[in-house]
Design a protein around this motif. Structure first.
Motif, PDB file in Angstrom:
ATOM      1  N   GLU A 123       0.854  -1.178   0.000  1.00 33.48           N
ATOM      2  CA  GLU A 123       0.000   0.000   0.000  1.00 33.48           C
ATOM      3  C   GLU A 123       0.893   1.231   0.000  1.00 33.48           C
ATOM      4  O   GLU A 123       1.708   1.422   0.901  1.00 33.48           O
ATOM      5  N   GLU A 124       0.713   2.072  -1.020  1.00 34.42           N
ATOM      6  CA  GLU A 124       1.633   3.194  -1.227  1.00 34.42           C
ATOM      7  C   GLU A 124       1.570   4.230  -0.113  1.00 34.42           C
ATOM      8  O   GLU A 124       2.591   4.807   0.268  1.00 34.42           O
ATOM      9  N   PHE A 125       0.369   4.456   0.435  1.00 31.72           N
ATOM     10  CA  PHE A 125       0.213   5.464   1.486  1.00 31.72           C
ATOM     11  C   PHE A 125      -0.836   4.986   2.481  1.00 31.72           C
ATOM     12  O   PHE A 125      -1.690   4.143   2.159  1.00 31.72           O
ATOM     13  N   LEU A 126      -0.773   5.537   3.686  1.00 31.08           N
ATOM     14  CA  LEU A 126      -1.660   5.091   4.770  1.00 31.08           C
ATOM     15  C   LEU A 126      -2.132   6.279   5.585  1.00 31.08           C
ATOM     16  O   LEU A 126      -1.359   7.202   5.862  1.00 31.08           O
ATOM     17  N   PHE A 127      -3.399   6.232   5.988  1.00 28.36           N
ATOM     18  CA  PHE A 127      -3.944   7.203   6.925  1.00 28.36           C
ATOM     19  C   PHE A 127      -4.312   6.472   8.213  1.00 28.36           C
ATOM     20  O   PHE A 127      -4.739   5.316   8.175  1.00 28.36           O
ATOM     21  N   GLU A 128      -4.161   7.150   9.328  1.00 28.69           N
ATOM     22  CA  GLU A 128      -4.575   6.573  10.600  1.00 28.69           C
ATOM     23  C   GLU A 128      -5.539   7.513  11.302  1.00 28.69           C
ATOM     24  O   GLU A 128      -5.408   8.728  11.233  1.00 28.69           O
ATOM     25  N   THR A 129      -6.536   6.932  11.943  1.00 24.94           N
ATOM     26  CA  THR A 129      -7.408   7.662  12.850  1.00 24.94           C
ATOM     27  C   THR A 129      -7.245   6.987  14.210  1.00 24.94           C
ATOM     28  O   THR A 129      -6.434   6.078  14.374  1.00 24.94           O
ATOM     29  N   SER A 130      -8.012   7.417  15.185  1.00 20.91           N
ATOM     30  CA  SER A 130      -7.893   6.807  16.512  1.00 20.91           C
ATOM     31  C   SER A 130      -8.424   5.382  16.523  1.00 20.91           C
ATOM     32  O   SER A 130      -8.121   4.606  17.433  1.00 20.91           O
ATOM     33  N   ARG A 131      -9.191   5.007  15.460  1.00 20.91           N
ATOM     34  CA  ARG A 131      -9.846   3.702  15.476  1.00 20.91           C
ATOM     35  C   ARG A 131      -9.500   2.803  14.297  1.00 20.91           C
ATOM     36  O   ARG A 131      -9.713   1.600  14.361  1.00 20.91           O
ATOM     37  N   GLU A 132      -8.986   3.371  13.232  1.00 22.63           N
ATOM     38  CA  GLU A 132      -8.754   2.521  12.067  1.00 22.63           C
ATOM     39  C   GLU A 132      -7.609   3.043  11.203  1.00 22.63           C
ATOM     40  O   GLU A 132      -7.154   4.175  11.346  1.00 22.63           O
ATOM     41  N   ILE A 133      -7.173   2.154  10.319  1.00 24.76           N
ATOM     42  CA  ILE A 133      -6.167   2.483   9.317  1.00 24.76           C
ATOM     43  C   ILE A 133      -6.842   2.439   7.951  1.00 24.76           C
ATOM     44  O   ILE A 133      -7.578   1.492   7.641  1.00 24.76           O
ATOM     45  N   ILE A 134      -6.623   3.463   7.149  1.00 26.84           N
ATOM     46  CA  ILE A 134      -7.197   3.516   5.806  1.00 26.84           C
ATOM     47  C   ILE A 134      -6.054   3.544   4.793  1.00 26.84           C
ATOM     48  O   ILE A 134      -5.371   4.551   4.651  1.00 26.84           O
ATOM     49  N   PRO A 135      -5.809   2.417   4.115  1.00 19.77           N
ATOM     50  CA  PRO A 135      -4.735   2.378   3.116  1.00 19.77           C
ATOM     51  C   PRO A 135      -5.145   3.117   1.837  1.00 19.77           C
ATOM     52  O   PRO A 135      -6.325   3.180   1.482  1.00 19.77           O
TER      53      PRO A 135
END
Length: 448
Positions: A372-384
Motif C-alpha cells: 500500500e503506497e500510502f496510509l492514513f490513521e485515525t484513533s480507530r482505524e487504518i485507511i490504506p
C-alpha cells in the motif's frame, strides 16, 4: 502578478495575535516566500524594511555590535538607507538568512522588545540550523512553505469554486459527468506539467501556454544542485548530488524503496555512506520521505523503520523536468501516468498528501504480494491508499481488507485515472482528488 497562497491567511492571523512573536518562514528556493511576505507586509504596515542578505551584502556585518534590537537598528541606519523605524507600525523583513544563520539568535531580543514585527525567511534553513549558536526556542514561530498545490493552482486559474464541487462529489459518492471529468483531468494535467513553482505558473498565465515551463524548471533544479555544493563540504556535496540525481531512477524501479546500492549501481555502498546526504535533501525541503511500517498498527510513529523509505520530490513538475526528453514526451503527448513504471504517479500523490499536511507511510509484505503506497490513521482505524496510474483493480487493498490479520483495516481508498465509485469496501477517486483525501478521511471518521 501575485498568486493567492495559503500562507496569506496564516500571516493575517499571525499579525492579529496580540502575543505574536517573530516569524521564521522556511522552504526551498523559488516557492514564493519573498513574494508572499512582501505582499502581506505592504498591505498591513505603514513602514516596511526589507533586507536581503544575498543581494545587499553590506548588511552581512549587522551582528558585529551585538544581538540587541538597538544594535541591529543602528547597524542598519549606519549603512545609510533612509528607513523609518516607527514602533508598532513597522515590520522588519530579513531575507536569505541562510547566509547569516546566527541572525536567528537576535529573535529573542526582538520578541522581548516588542516594538517591531519581524519576519525572517530563507532556503536551506533546516541545514543551517546546525550552525546557529543559539536557536531562540519559544521566542519565534515557524511556517514551512512548499510550491503551490492543486488547490492553490485552481485559485490561480479562477476556479476556486471547483474545490467544494469536487469534495461534494467525494462525500456524496457521486461520479463526475463526462464533461466535468474531462475538464478537471485537463486542469490537473496542466498543473502536473507546470508543477507548483509560482514563477512557472505566472509565466503560463501570462503567455497562455507551457512552452517555457520545462526550461524554467530545469534552471530551478540547477540552482538546487548548486546549493548542494555550496552548502556542504566537497565529499558530502558529491554524495548529495548523487543521491538527488538517482531519485528518478529509484522511482522507476519495481521496488521503489530508496536503495543506496542503486545510487551509482554500487553493490558495496552502505546506508551509512549516504545517510547524511539523504538527511541533507530532507532538511533542505527538496524531498519528502515515506517510511515503511513494520506492522500495520496504530500509532504509525511506533512502527516505522527510519532506514527503510521511499524518497519523493516535493514538486512533481521538477521531477518531470529531470526525465529525459523521450519520457517527458511520452507523458505530455499521451497523458500516460504510468510513465516511469508508475513512480511518477506515486510522486504526484505523495506531493499532494504532504502539501495537505500528512506524514507519509507505506506498508509492504513481499510474502503475500501486498503493498500500500500510502496510509492514513485515525484513533480507530487504518485507511490504506492504493495508487493506480490507470484503472487497474486494487488487488493489495482487497487482500488487506478481507484478511483477518489486519483488524484495523475495514475499508480503503484507490486513487486512479478514473471516476468516483464505492463498492462497500473501496472508495475510488480520480487522481486530482488527492489534495482532498485527508479531508475525506476526517469526514469518514466523523461518520463512525
Amino acid at each position: 502578478m501575485y498568486l493567492q497562497r495559503k500562507i496569506d491567511s496564516y500571516l493575517i492571523s499571525w499579525k492579529a495575535n496580540p502575543k505574536h512573536v517573530p516569524l521564521l518562514i522556511k522552504g526551498p528556493r523559488q516557492v514564493g516566500k519573498t513574494e508572499s511576505i512582501l505582499h502581506f507586509a505592504n498591505a498591513n504596515y505603514e513602514h516596511v524594511i526589507y533586507i536581503n542578505f544575498d543581494i545587499q551584502k553590506k548588511y552581512m556585518d549587522i551582528l558585529k555590535d551585538g544581538y540587541e534590537v538597538n544594535s541591529i537598528i543602528n547597524g542598519i541606519v549606519l549603512h545609510g538607507d533612509n528607513f523609518s523605524f516607527v514602533p508598532y507600525k513597522t515590520i522588519l523583513i530579513f531575507d536569505e538568512i541562510q547566509l547569516l544563520p546566527d541572525f536567528l539568535s537576535t529573535l529573542k531580543a526582538f520578541s522581548l522588545d516588542g516594538r517591531y514585527d519581524v519576519i525572517c525567511s530563507g532556503s536551506l534553513l533546516g541545514i543551517q540550523y546546525k550552525r546557529v549558536s543559539s536557536v531562540p526556542v519559544g521566542y519565534m514561530d515557524e511556517f514551512e512553505m512548499s510550491s503551490m498545490d492543486f488547490e492553490e493552482y485552481l485559485w490561480a486559474i479562477g476556479l476556486s469554486s471547483y474545490i467544494e464541487v469536487i469534495f461534494n462529489h467525494m462525500e456524496e459518492n457521486i461520479p463526475f459527468d463526462k464533461s466535468e471529468l474531462e475538464s478537471l483531468n485537463s486542469h490537473f494535467f496542466n498543473y502536473v506539467i507546470l508543477g507548483g513553482m509560482p514563477a512557472v505558473i505566472v509565466d503560463y498565465l501570462e503567455n497562455g501556454n507551457i512552452s517555457n515551463a520545462r526550461d524554467m524548471q530545469k534552471k530551478i533544479v540547477s540552482q538546487y544542485r548548486a546549493d548542494m555544493i555550496q552548502y556542504s563540504d566537497v565529499v558530502s556535496g558529491g554524495r548529495i548530488l548523487e543521491a538527488f540525481r538517482s531519485i528518478p531512477s529509484q522511482l522507476a524501479k519495481e521496488n521503489k524503496k530508496f536503495q543506496v546500492k542503486k545510487i551509482k549501481d554500487d553493490k558495496s555502498a552502505r546506508y551509512k555512506d549516504y545517510s547524511s546526504a539523504i538527511e541533507w535533501l530532507i532538511d533542505a525541503g527538496i524531498v519528502v520521505p515515506c517510511y515503511c511500517l513494520e506492522e500495520l498498527s496504530i500509532p504509525f510513529e511506533s512502527y516505522y523503520k527510519s532506514d527503510k523509505f521511499k524518497l519523493y520530490l516535493r514538486d512533481s513538475g521538477l521531477l518531470l523536468s529531470m526525465f529525459d526528453d523521450r519520457l517527458f514526451s511520452d507523458f505530455g503527448l499521451s497523458r500516460n501516468y504510468a510513465v516511469s513504471n508508475g513512480g511518477f504517479t506515486e510522486n504526484i500523490i505523495a506531493e499532494a498528501l504532504f502539501k495537505s499536511g500528512e506524514s507519509l507511510y507505506y506498508f509492504k509484505r513481499d510474502t503475500y504480494h501486498i503493498e500500500e503506497e500510502f496510509l492514513f490513521e485515525t484513533s480507530r482505524e487504518i485507511i490504506p491508499i492504493e495508487v493506480k496510474a490507470g484503472t487497474n483493480r486494487a488487488t493489495s487493498l482487497y487482500k488487506i481488507i478481507e484478511s483477518s490479520g489486519y483488524p484495523n483495516v475495514k475499508r480503503g481508498i484507490k486513487l486512479a485515472n478514473g471516476n468516483i465509485g464505492f463498492d462497500g469496501k473501496v472508495y475510488t477517486f480520480p487522481l486530482f482528488c488527492a489534495f482532498l483525501v485527508g479531508r475525506f478521511v476526517d469526514f469518514l471518521n466523523k461518520q463512525n
